[in-house]
Design a protein around this motif. Structure first.
Motif, PDB file in Angstrom:
ATOM      1  N   ARG A  82       0.831  -1.206   0.000  1.00  0.00           N
ATOM      2  CA  ARG A  82       0.000   0.000   0.000  1.00  0.00           C
ATOM      3  C   ARG A  82       0.865   1.256   0.000  1.00  0.00           C
ATOM      4  O   ARG A  82       0.533   2.254  -0.654  1.00  0.00           O
ATOM      5  N   LEU A  83       1.969   1.220   0.721  1.00  0.00           N
ATOM      6  CA  LEU A  83       2.855   2.377   0.724  1.00  0.00           C
ATOM      7  C   LEU A  83       3.372   2.660  -0.687  1.00  0.00           C
ATOM      8  O   LEU A  83       3.375   3.805  -1.145  1.00  0.00           O
ATOM      9  N   LEU A  84       3.772   1.620  -1.378  1.00  0.00           N
ATOM     10  CA  LEU A  84       4.267   1.784  -2.742  1.00  0.00           C
ATOM     11  C   LEU A  84       3.189   2.336  -3.660  1.00  0.00           C
ATOM     12  O   LEU A  84       3.444   3.235  -4.473  1.00  0.00           O
ATOM     13  N   GLU A  85       1.968   1.825  -3.528  1.00  0.00           N
ATOM     14  CA  GLU A  85       0.874   2.279  -4.382  1.00  0.00           C
ATOM     15  C   GLU A  85       0.591   3.763  -4.176  1.00  0.00           C
ATOM     16  O   GLU A  85       0.347   4.500  -5.135  1.00  0.00           O
ATOM     17  N   ILE A  86       0.618   4.200  -2.927  1.00  0.00           N
ATOM     18  CA  ILE A  86       0.360   5.613  -2.623  1.00  0.00           C
ATOM     19  C   ILE A  86       1.530   6.484  -3.075  1.00  0.00           C
ATOM     20  O   ILE A  86       1.345   7.551  -3.669  1.00  0.00           O
ATOM     21  N   PHE A 110      13.698  -4.115  -2.995  1.00  0.00           N
ATOM     22  CA  PHE A 110      13.927  -3.851  -4.413  1.00  0.00           C
ATOM     23  C   PHE A 110      12.850  -2.920  -4.979  1.00  0.00           C
ATOM     24  O   PHE A 110      13.138  -2.078  -5.840  1.00  0.00           O
ATOM     25  N   SER A 111      11.617  -3.044  -4.490  1.00  0.00           N
ATOM     26  CA  SER A 111      10.548  -2.159  -4.947  1.00  0.00           C
ATOM     27  C   SER A 111      10.809  -0.723  -4.512  1.00  0.00           C
ATOM     28  O   SER A 111      10.582   0.225  -5.277  1.00  0.00           O
ATOM     29  N   ASP A 116      13.565   4.732  -6.391  1.00  0.00           N
ATOM     30  CA  ASP A 116      14.661   5.642  -6.054  1.00  0.00           C
ATOM     31  C   ASP A 116      14.489   6.227  -4.657  1.00  0.00           C
ATOM     32  O   ASP A 116      14.749   7.405  -4.423  1.00  0.00           O
ATOM     33  N   LEU A 117      14.064   5.374  -3.712  1.00  0.00           N
ATOM     34  CA  LEU A 117      13.942   5.785  -2.327  1.00  0.00           C
ATOM     35  C   LEU A 117      15.245   5.519  -1.589  1.00  0.00           C
ATOM     36  O   LEU A 117      16.042   4.667  -1.989  1.00  0.00           O
TER      37      LEU A 117
END
Length: 210
Positions: A82-86, A110-111, A116-117
């Motif tokens: 969910r963090l990635l989606e947001i 890896f996501s 680029d975090l």
């Protein structure tokens, strides 16, 4: 020496967000000593605030970060998808974001790196009960994206000797995290200290201190 801060509402306290919160937070973020938005994010492990509310408050923080062009200090527990989606809706407009106290698995790492975090590593890596999966993963974080954190007063490194009697972590013990991460990256402690310090200074836009 000068002290700097971040400003935000932790996901545990997302239920406290109200109509005035954005105004008050924006005011804090305009202070010269405040260098990032957060700690904000999602915690689906303890769920102290409803998940929908956590997501709403995270989006409010990200919108402020975009408006003020500040980096974001992110918290995530059992919520990487969910963090990635947001984040994907905001990432191109954000100057930078760090996943603080990363404790996840390879897929999540890896996501995050694909977005680029930055990645923050704490004394969790020193915990033989639950942190050993991080040992091979820290090699995958390139210089310029890796930061070391204490998370004091929490996460006292379990490898620390001697241990403080009060069990309280302090920034002074960050050298133990440095030692453990350097070991598993195959780097000298001096080299690791140099590039992670440079990374943190650049991320938070900190002045060079004498």
């Amino acid at each position: 020496q000068r002290l700097f801060a971040t400003a935000g509402i932790h996901p545990h306290s997302a239920s406290d967000w109200n109509a005035d919160s954005a105004r008050r937070l924006r005011s804090l973020l305009n202070e010269s000593s405040v260098v990032a938005v957060g700690e904000c994010g999602l915690d689906f492990n303890r769920d102290f605030s409803p998940r929908a509310q956590q997501e709403k408050v995270l989006e409010e923080h990200l919108a402020l970060a975009v408006e003020l062009q500040l980096p974001v200090f992110l918290h995530e527990r059992d919520a990487s998808q969910r963090l990635l989606e947001i984040l994907k809706d905001f990432r191109d407009q954000l100057p930078a974001a760090v996943v603080h106290c990363f404790t996840g698995e390879q897929k999540a790492l890896f996501s995050y790196l694909d977005l680029d975090l930055h990645i923050g590593i704490t004394g969790w890596i020193c915990d033989e009960r639950r942190g050993t999966h991080l040992h091979p993963l820290v090699k995958e974080i390139k210089a310029g994206r890796l930061m070391l954190e204490s998370d004091a007063p929490y996460l006292l490194p379990r490898t620390l000797r001697p241990k403080p009697k009060n069990g309280r972590n302090e920034p002074a013990y960050l050298s133990e995290v440095l030692r453990e991460v350097a070991l598993h990256r195959g780097e000298t402690e001096e080299a690791l200290a140099a590039h992670t310090t440079a990374c943190a200074r650049a991320f938070f836009n900190l002045p060079m201190l004498v």
